[in-house]
Scaffold this motif. Sequence first.
Motif, PDB file in Angstrom:
ATOM      1  N   PHE A 155       0.883   8.406   5.396  1.00  0.00           N
ATOM      2  CA  PHE A 155       1.379   8.353   6.772  1.00  0.00           C
ATOM      3  C   PHE A 155       2.612   9.222   6.933  1.00  0.00           C
ATOM      4  N   ALA A 156       3.545   9.123   5.989  1.00  0.00           N
ATOM      5  CA  ALA A 156       4.778   9.901   6.084  1.00  0.00           C
ATOM      6  C   ALA A 156       4.493  11.397   6.043  1.00  0.00           C
ATOM      7  N   VAL A 157       3.560  11.808   5.179  1.00  0.00           N
ATOM      8  CA  VAL A 157       3.210  13.232   5.086  1.00  0.00           C
ATOM      9  C   VAL A 157       2.572  13.712   6.385  1.00  0.00           C
ATOM     10  N   PHE A 158       1.621  12.923   6.917  1.00  0.00           N
ATOM     11  CA  PHE A 158       0.971  13.298   8.177  1.00  0.00           C
ATOM     12  C   PHE A 158       2.000  13.385   9.303  1.00  0.00           C
ATOM     13  N   THR A 159       2.950  12.464   9.320  1.00  0.00           N
ATOM     14  CA  THR A 159       3.966  12.461  10.374  1.00  0.00           C
ATOM     15  C   THR A 159       4.870  13.689  10.278  1.00  0.00           C
ATOM     16  N   ALA A 160       5.297  14.015   9.063  1.00  0.00           N
ATOM     17  CA  ALA A 160       6.171  15.176   8.874  1.00  0.00           C
ATOM     18  C   ALA A 160       5.481  16.459   9.323  1.00  0.00           C
ATOM     19  N   ILE A 161       4.181  16.576   9.029  1.00  0.00           N
ATOM     20  CA  ILE A 161       3.438  17.766   9.440  1.00  0.00           C
ATOM     21  C   ILE A 161       3.191  17.753  10.945  1.00  0.00           C
ATOM     22  N   ALA A 162       2.773  16.591  11.447  1.00  0.00           N
ATOM     23  CA  ALA A 162       2.465  16.484  12.876  1.00  0.00           C
ATOM     24  C   ALA A 162       3.675  16.771  13.742  1.00  0.00           C
ATOM     25  N   THR A 163       4.846  16.353  13.274  1.00  0.00           N
ATOM     26  CA  THR A 163       6.067  16.564  14.046  1.00  0.00           C
ATOM     27  C   THR A 163       6.325  18.038  14.318  1.00  0.00           C
ATOM     28  N   LEU A 164       6.000  18.879  13.356  1.00  0.00           N
ATOM     29  CA  LEU A 164       6.215  20.312  13.531  1.00  0.00           C
ATOM     30  C   LEU A 164       5.390  20.863  14.691  1.00  0.00           C
ATOM     31  N   GLY A 165       4.200  20.276  14.902  1.00  0.00           N
ATOM     32  CA  GLY A 165       3.331  20.754  15.980  1.00  0.00           C
ATOM     33  C   GLY A 165       3.514  20.003  17.270  1.00  0.00           C
ATOM     34  N   ILE A 166       3.283  18.689  17.219  1.00  0.00           N
ATOM     35  CA  ILE A 166       3.303  17.876  18.433  1.00  0.00           C
ATOM     36  C   ILE A 166       4.708  17.797  19.029  1.00  0.00           C
ATOM     37  N   GLY A 167       5.738  17.780  18.164  1.00  0.00           N
ATOM     38  CA  GLY A 167       7.091  17.683  18.682  1.00  0.00           C
ATOM     39  C   GLY A 167       7.743  19.016  18.935  1.00  0.00           C
ATOM     40  N   GLY A 168       7.700  19.898  17.952  1.00  0.00           N
ATOM     41  CA  GLY A 168       8.389  21.172  18.092  1.00  0.00           C
ATOM     42  C   GLY A 168       7.601  22.236  18.808  1.00  0.00           C
ATOM     43  N   ALA A 169       6.417  22.567  18.288  1.00  0.00           N
ATOM     44  CA  ALA A 169       5.680  23.724  18.793  1.00  0.00           C
ATOM     45  C   ALA A 169       5.097  23.514  20.190  1.00  0.00           C
ATOM     46  N   VAL A 170       4.405  22.396  20.412  1.00  0.00           N
ATOM     47  CA  VAL A 170       3.761  22.149  21.705  1.00  0.00           C
ATOM     48  C   VAL A 170       4.778  22.116  22.835  1.00  0.00           C
TER      49      VAL A 170
ATOM     50  N   TRP B  32       0.846  -1.196   0.000  1.00  0.00           N
ATOM     51  CA  TRP B  32       0.000   0.000   0.000  1.00  0.00           C
ATOM     52  C   TRP B  32       0.880   1.244   0.000  1.00  0.00           C
ATOM     53  N   LYS B  33       1.535   1.495  -1.106  1.00  0.00           N
ATOM     54  CA  LYS B  33       2.455   2.631  -1.201  1.00  0.00           C
ATOM     55  C   LYS B  33       1.741   3.958  -0.960  1.00  0.00           C
ATOM     56  N   TRP B  34       0.531   4.095  -1.492  1.00  0.00           N
ATOM     57  CA  TRP B  34      -0.201   5.363  -1.361  1.00  0.00           C
ATOM     58  C   TRP B  34      -0.495   5.694   0.091  1.00  0.00           C
ATOM     59  N   LEU B  35      -0.856   4.660   0.883  1.00  0.00           N
ATOM     60  CA  LEU B  35      -1.148   4.898   2.292  1.00  0.00           C
ATOM     61  C   LEU B  35       0.140   5.148   3.071  1.00  0.00           C
ATOM     62  N   ALA B  36       1.224   4.504   2.627  1.00  0.00           N
ATOM     63  CA  ALA B  36       2.517   4.738   3.258  1.00  0.00           C
ATOM     64  C   ALA B  36       2.946   6.195   3.079  1.00  0.00           C
ATOM     65  N   VAL B  37       2.718   6.743   1.891  1.00  0.00           N
ATOM     66  CA  VAL B  37       3.055   8.136   1.620  1.00  0.00           C
ATOM     67  C   VAL B  37       2.204   9.062   2.484  1.00  0.00           C
TER      68      VAL B  37
END
Length: 449
Positions: free
Chosen positions: A145-160, A138-143
């Motif tokens: 997930f990676a996009v959601f993770t890259a975006i989420a990291t900016l908020g949940i990891g860095g900003a919060v 499921w390459k499309w779903l893998a992509v």
Amino acid sequence: MLEFFSTLNSYLWGWPMLIMLLGTHLLMTVRLRVPQRWIFKGIRLSLRKDKDAQGEVSQFSALATALGATIGTGNIVGVATAVSLGGPGAVLWCWLTGVLGIATKYAEALLAVKYRVKDDKGRYLGGPMYALERGLGWKWLAVLFAVFTAIATLGIGGAVSSNAIATVISDSFGIPTTYSGAILAVLVAAVLLGGVKSVARVCAAIVPFMAVVYIGGCVVILVFNSDYLLPALRLIVVSAFTPEAVGGGLAGRGVMLACRYGIARGLFSNESGLGSAPIVAATARTQNPVRQALISATGTFWDTVVICAMTGLVIVSSILAYPDIDYSDGAMLTRLAFAKIPCIGTPLLAFGLLSFAFSTVIGWETYGERSVQYVSSRRYVYYYRFVYVLMVFVGSVVNLTLLWEMSDTFNALMAIPNLLSLIFLNKVIVAETRKYLWEKRLDERAEEE
């Protein structure tokens, strides 16, 4: 934006998502014959080194990095936010999410190591995106997930986390958040220059120390509140299943709200089912996937079963002991509860938030950059690091409520693809567990796929 994300979360974190998350925890627990019972074996393995095993960092360093990312504001401010929004019953749901989530953390780490790959620089890459692509096709779903993770990291990891650090420094020492945010951004940039190995070394050095100090401080506070400890436990259990308001000066919020915020904050805290921690588990030097899976599962035990539970007891018992505490504001609730304890309360909270949040900031960046590398190329990682450091500064001066709502949104969007990979690859997880754990072949070396 706050209204948009709040409305979106009411759908994302409705019954379907809660059932999917807890259902996966239960599925993994049953299919793997209650892997929680192996938690102490995992602790022992985390203190050993697999010599000549393939990987980038030691098993303990991989665990410390994952713990550094998970033991953070979710364990302190997150628990208080769950209590203020969902009532004291949210503490029980948060704790149960951790207990059952041990099985899920085991499963996702196993898949991360089994399906990991090595890039042209010899770095090991793994995580839900590789399990989705190589295990299910499921390459499309893998992509996604990676996009959601890259975006989420900016908020949940860095900003919060940077917001929590800047707020504590401002309240404790009167330093403007702009200054503390700038200094923090520089420190984070210095650590990130060394890549995942540098992050692992820093986390391995500070995580054990900060956890022991914080747990010890919580024990002291609970001794101060000993007369209210049993009433607090009773209140937590009763309000988790009672729709009406409860007594003791602390109102219940209803079963659904207690469940929603307890599970959401539990997921934010221990990341079981989120799919982030397996990304760093895949870098560990280990003989086979099951060994690292057992070690990774201990992260949820320490994070939620121990630290979150103690934080919840401290907060609820303090509210009962000091009825003047305003528990409507989650960010203030933690500060007010700890401040009631003379001498140790406020310094302990400041130390806990500063050290936990800093390790979260540097730990989460690893998840983001590996996700960026999956969907693009290595050179874009350096651009991502710059954006991440920038968000560390921005996070120190923006609205915390909005950051929490955005974090809940992307937590859910990350969790869905990861949970699907666990559900559809559960036969692989069981087969690997049977081969190495149930048949007592934990010391056997697995062949790289």
